[in-house]
Design a protein around this motif. Structure first.
Motif: not given
Length: 215
Positions: A151, A153-154, A162
């Motif tokens: 992922d 999203s951070e 996130g």
């Protein structure tokens, strides 16, 4: 007379010598006894410490889950919910929808495009869990036999939230799972294989979707 005095002096000297030897011996014996007692005390403390460590390790090991309550779930699709059992807790992941973008926040995808998956994560264990750690068990890929992507999203993309924070038992949270990916006929969200091999995750879960299902 001189002989008498000489004999007496010799006797006194012998007595003093014996007394001195006895005193030295008592001192040596006392020191040896103290050293032995100190060494025994240290050994007992060490053994007690090691016993405590072993008890702590045993108690920690006993907290680990060694068998999954759920079987492998390898035929899930968009909209389905998978149940994941780790060696510490359990949670559900629902793959709500997937869309693709060629850029996010003006950042062009280095691969073919971004995939943004909307997911819901629910704590189904008896303890509080970290949502980010749970999400970290997942990856996405376009090749079933190839490596996957974690992922992103951070990175703080606008419009992307996130999955993070602590979840109490029964609590849920929603967010996005973002990856850059190559174009493929099929795409997969799945448990990272290395975690299963290492025993960190106890059952395999996989979602499959095609290009036509992506928004």
């Amino acid at each position: 007379m001189k002989k008498y005095y000489l004999t007496a002096m010799m006797g006194l000297l012998c007595m003093f010598a014996l007394a001195a030897c006895s005193a030295d011996e008592d001192t040596d014996n006392g020191e040896q006894a103290e050293e032995a007692q100190s060494q025994e005390s240290e050994e007992n403390e060490t053994e007690a410490g090691e016993t405590g460590d072993n008890v702590e390790e045993t108690e920690s090991d006993s907290d680990l889950i060694t068998e999954s309550e759920f079987g492998d779930q390898l035929d899930l699709q968009i909209g389905d919910t998978g149940q994941v059992q780790t060696n510490l807790d359990a949670f559900e992941v629902t793959l709500e929808s997937v869309r693709k973008e060629t850029e996010l926040d003006g950042e062009q995808a280095e691969l073919d495009f971004f995939l943004i998956a909307d997911i819901t994560l629910t704590n189904i264990s008896d303890d509080v869990i970290d949502a980010d750690s749970a999400k970290g068990t997942l990856e996405m890929t376009g090749m079933l036999d190839g490596s996957g992507f974690s992922d992103l999203s951070e990175h703080g993309y606008e419009g992307v939230e996130g999955v993070e924070g602590e979840l109490a038992p029964g609590e849920s949270t929603e967010g996005q799972f973002v990856v850059q990916i190559m174009e493929s006929d099929k795409y997969y969200m799945r448990i990272i294989g290395g975690l299963i091999a290492a025993g960190g995750v106890l059952n395999d879960v996989r979602w499959t979707f095609t290009e036509s299902e992506i928004e």
